[in-house]
Write an enzyme that holds these catalytic residues in place. Structure first.
Site, PDB file in Angstrom:
ATOM      1  N   HIS A   3       0.801  -1.055  -0.042  1.00 37.39           N
ATOM      2  CA  HIS A   3      -0.187  -0.029  -0.089  1.00 37.39           C
ATOM      3  C   HIS A   3       0.933   1.228  -0.105  1.00 37.39           C
ATOM      4  O   HIS A   3       1.828   1.465   0.786  1.00 37.39           O
ATOM      5  CB  HIS A   3      -0.844  -0.034   1.108  1.00 37.39           C
ATOM      6  CG  HIS A   3      -1.819   0.992   1.239  1.00 37.39           C
ATOM      7  ND1 HIS A   3      -3.204   1.035   0.623  1.00 37.39           N
ATOM      8  CD2 HIS A   3      -1.785   2.348   1.908  1.00 37.39           C
ATOM      9  CE1 HIS A   3      -3.776   2.094   0.598  1.00 37.39           C
ATOM     10  NE2 HIS A   3      -3.191   3.048   1.486  1.00 37.39           N
ATOM     11  N   HIS A  19      -3.813   4.955  10.697  1.00 31.45           N
ATOM     12  CA  HIS A  19      -2.767   5.897  11.042  1.00 31.45           C
ATOM     13  C   HIS A  19      -3.283   6.945  11.801  1.00 31.45           C
ATOM     14  O   HIS A  19      -4.411   7.201  11.722  1.00 31.45           O
ATOM     15  CB  HIS A  19      -2.108   6.342   9.678  1.00 31.45           C
ATOM     16  CG  HIS A  19      -3.299   7.022   8.647  1.00 31.45           C
ATOM     17  ND1 HIS A  19      -4.004   5.863   7.754  1.00 31.45           N
ATOM     18  CD2 HIS A  19      -3.637   8.056   8.008  1.00 31.45           C
ATOM     19  CE1 HIS A  19      -4.815   6.607   7.264  1.00 31.45           C
ATOM     20  NE2 HIS A  19      -4.558   7.911   7.333  1.00 31.45           N
ATOM     21  N   ASP A  42      -5.365  17.533   9.906  1.00 31.34           N
ATOM     22  CA  ASP A  42      -7.091  17.283   9.675  1.00 31.34           C
ATOM     23  C   ASP A  42      -7.177  16.527   8.280  1.00 31.34           C
ATOM     24  O   ASP A  42      -6.545  17.283   7.499  1.00 31.34           O
ATOM     25  CB  ASP A  42      -7.890  18.164   9.750  1.00 31.34           C
ATOM     26  CG  ASP A  42      -8.265  18.491  11.419  1.00 31.34           C
ATOM     27  OD1 ASP A  42      -7.534  18.158  12.087  1.00 31.34           O
ATOM     28  OD2 ASP A  42      -9.290  19.558  11.537  1.00 31.34           O
ATOM     29  N   HIS A  51      -7.176   6.822  12.579  1.00 31.61           N
ATOM     30  CA  HIS A  51      -8.366   6.429  11.983  1.00 31.61           C
ATOM     31  C   HIS A  51      -7.807   5.421  10.970  1.00 31.61           C
ATOM     32  O   HIS A  51      -6.645   5.286  10.546  1.00 31.61           O
ATOM     33  CB  HIS A  51      -9.087   7.660  11.222  1.00 31.61           C
ATOM     34  CG  HIS A  51      -8.369   8.026   9.890  1.00 31.61           C
ATOM     35  ND1 HIS A  51      -7.553   9.189  10.160  1.00 31.61           N
ATOM     36  CD2 HIS A  51      -8.533   7.806   8.853  1.00 31.61           C
ATOM     37  CE1 HIS A  51      -6.995   9.317   8.744  1.00 31.61           C
ATOM     38  NE2 HIS A  51      -7.661   8.754   8.166  1.00 31.61           N
TER      39      HIS A  51
END
Length: 405
Positions: free
Chosen positions: A283, A320, A326, A356
């Site tokens: 990834h 991560h 943000d 998240h």
């Protein structure tokens, strides 16, 4: 390491940060040299205007007008358009239902700011009609308009640009424009930036040219092609945004009276469908999707692509932590494999300070998948975003619990 070599490396680093737009554009008629006599057919002079940034040190263009571009007849009333903040200090993840934003006829009235900080505003718009009775100029911010639904033409003093689904329209601050829609069902995702928006320096050489490993190149960028030159006097209403107020200014001549210009500072279009994704055996992190940048936030394009090809790869993104930014993701189309219950037009906000990652079951579902058709726009800001009252009208207040098993 010698002093000269260290100086060379330092100079190259500075140069990379300065050189931002790798191509020069010329349209219409211009004189052979700047700041020299340029006569009209009747013997009068065309009026030169330097349209520049960062004082006289940034990107600029020289425009040549039929009439003086300084003729203001009247400044009428003004009104406040500053975002109304509902949550100033936010730690909660949110999902916003973007398509619940109510369509409105007028382009400016349809714009609803959902998230905001001192560097940028993230805005949704669903205008049903073209701008007819006025021109618009944002003197506060560069505007990056992503066309989710709709088709039409962006008209500016620099010429015109056709647009359609999937286009980014980059409009530098100070550009006067109208937007003509051929459709009534229009949906726009808009980022207003108080900092200049550039192509990523990670993909440019020290001359400013996009490199071979860049996911897009100069050929993909569409420059203004159709110059309108209106020799008209009268009353021309320009709505100017300045310090979060709209001022109604009446100009004595048509703002689209340019006979020619050249330079580096002008609006342009880029289609998300021309972004060529970078893939790997495992990834790849979000910076490989970077499309635009400022010194306050970045914009990335997540496009249909082959998945990771290591035999034991997990294509879903790993968990991560957003320690210093943000993350906002605007979902455009396709299957968003890392999220449950996500549809086109949704916006997710994952604020700094908390981790998240994929929703329960998403990582497992992704194993063995070979490709994705997802299409999304991501904005990562380096200052926290505040949630506005308009944002709370379309917010899912329970989204932050969606990772519970």
């Amino acid at each position: 390491m010698s002093f000269l070599f260290r100086f060379y490396i330092y100079f190259i680093d500075i140069w990379k940060n300065i050189r931002t737009m790798p191509f020069y554009h010329k349209l219409g008629k211009i004189p052979h040299k700047r700041h020299t006599i340029f006569k009209k057919p009747d013997g009068g002079l065309y009026y030169e205007q330097l349209f520049g940034t960062i004082g006289f040190d940034g990107m600029s263009s020289n425009l040549y007008h039929v009439h003086r571009p300084t003729q203001v007849k009247e400044i009428k009333s003004s009104y406040d358009v500053s975002p109304k903040i509902a949550i100033e200090n936010n730690i909660k993840s949110y999902r916003f239902h973007g398509f619940k934003t109510t369509p409105e006829d007028d382009f400016l009235e349809s714009r609803k700011t959902v998230l905001h900080n001192s560097d940028c505003s993230i805005t949704l718009a669903a205008p049903r009609q073209s701008t007819k009775d006025y021109f618009y100029k944002n003197a506060d911010a560069d505007e990056l308009l992503f066309i989710h639904k709709g088709k039409g033409k962006l008209r500016t003093q620099f010429g015109n640009l056709n647009f359609k689904y999937g286009d980014y329209l980059l409009v530098p601050r100070g550009v006067i424009y109208k937007i003509d829609f051929e459709t009534s069902d229009n949906r726009l995702f808009i980022v207003e930036s108080r900092r200049p928006i550039y192509t990523p320096k990670r993909y440019r050489n020290h001359f400013g040219q996009l490199l071979e490993h860049s996911p897009f190149c100069e050929r993909d960028i569409r420059q203004p092609y159709e110059l309108e030159t209106n020799d008209e006097k009268g009353d021309f209403l320009i709505k100017v945004r300045k310090q979060d107020r709209i001022f109604d200014m009446v100009y004595a001549t048509h703002p689209f009276d340019v006979v020619g210009y050249d330079g580096y500072n002008y609006p342009y279009a880029f289609s998300i469908h021309d972004f060529e994704p970078i893939t790997g055996r495992v990834h790849q992190p979000p910076p490989v999707h970077q499309t635009f940048e400022t010194d306050a936030f970045v914009v990335c394009s997540f496009c249909p692509r082959l998945y990771d090809y290591h035999p034991e790869a997990i294509p879903a993104p790993y968990n991560h932590s957003n320690i210093d930014s943000d993350e906002v993701l605007y979902y455009v189309d396709g299957d968003f494999m890392s999220r449950n219950d996500i549809e086109a037009g949704h916006i997710s906000l994952h604020p700094a300070g908390i981790p998240h990652g994929p929703h329960p079951g998403a990582a497992e579902r992704s194993i063995g998948k070979t490709e994705t058709e997802e299409l999304a726009v991501m904005v990562d800001t380096f200052k926290p975003l505040q949630v506005t009252e308009e944002g709370m009208k379309i917010a899912d207040d329970s989204y932050h619990k969606s990772w519970l098993e």
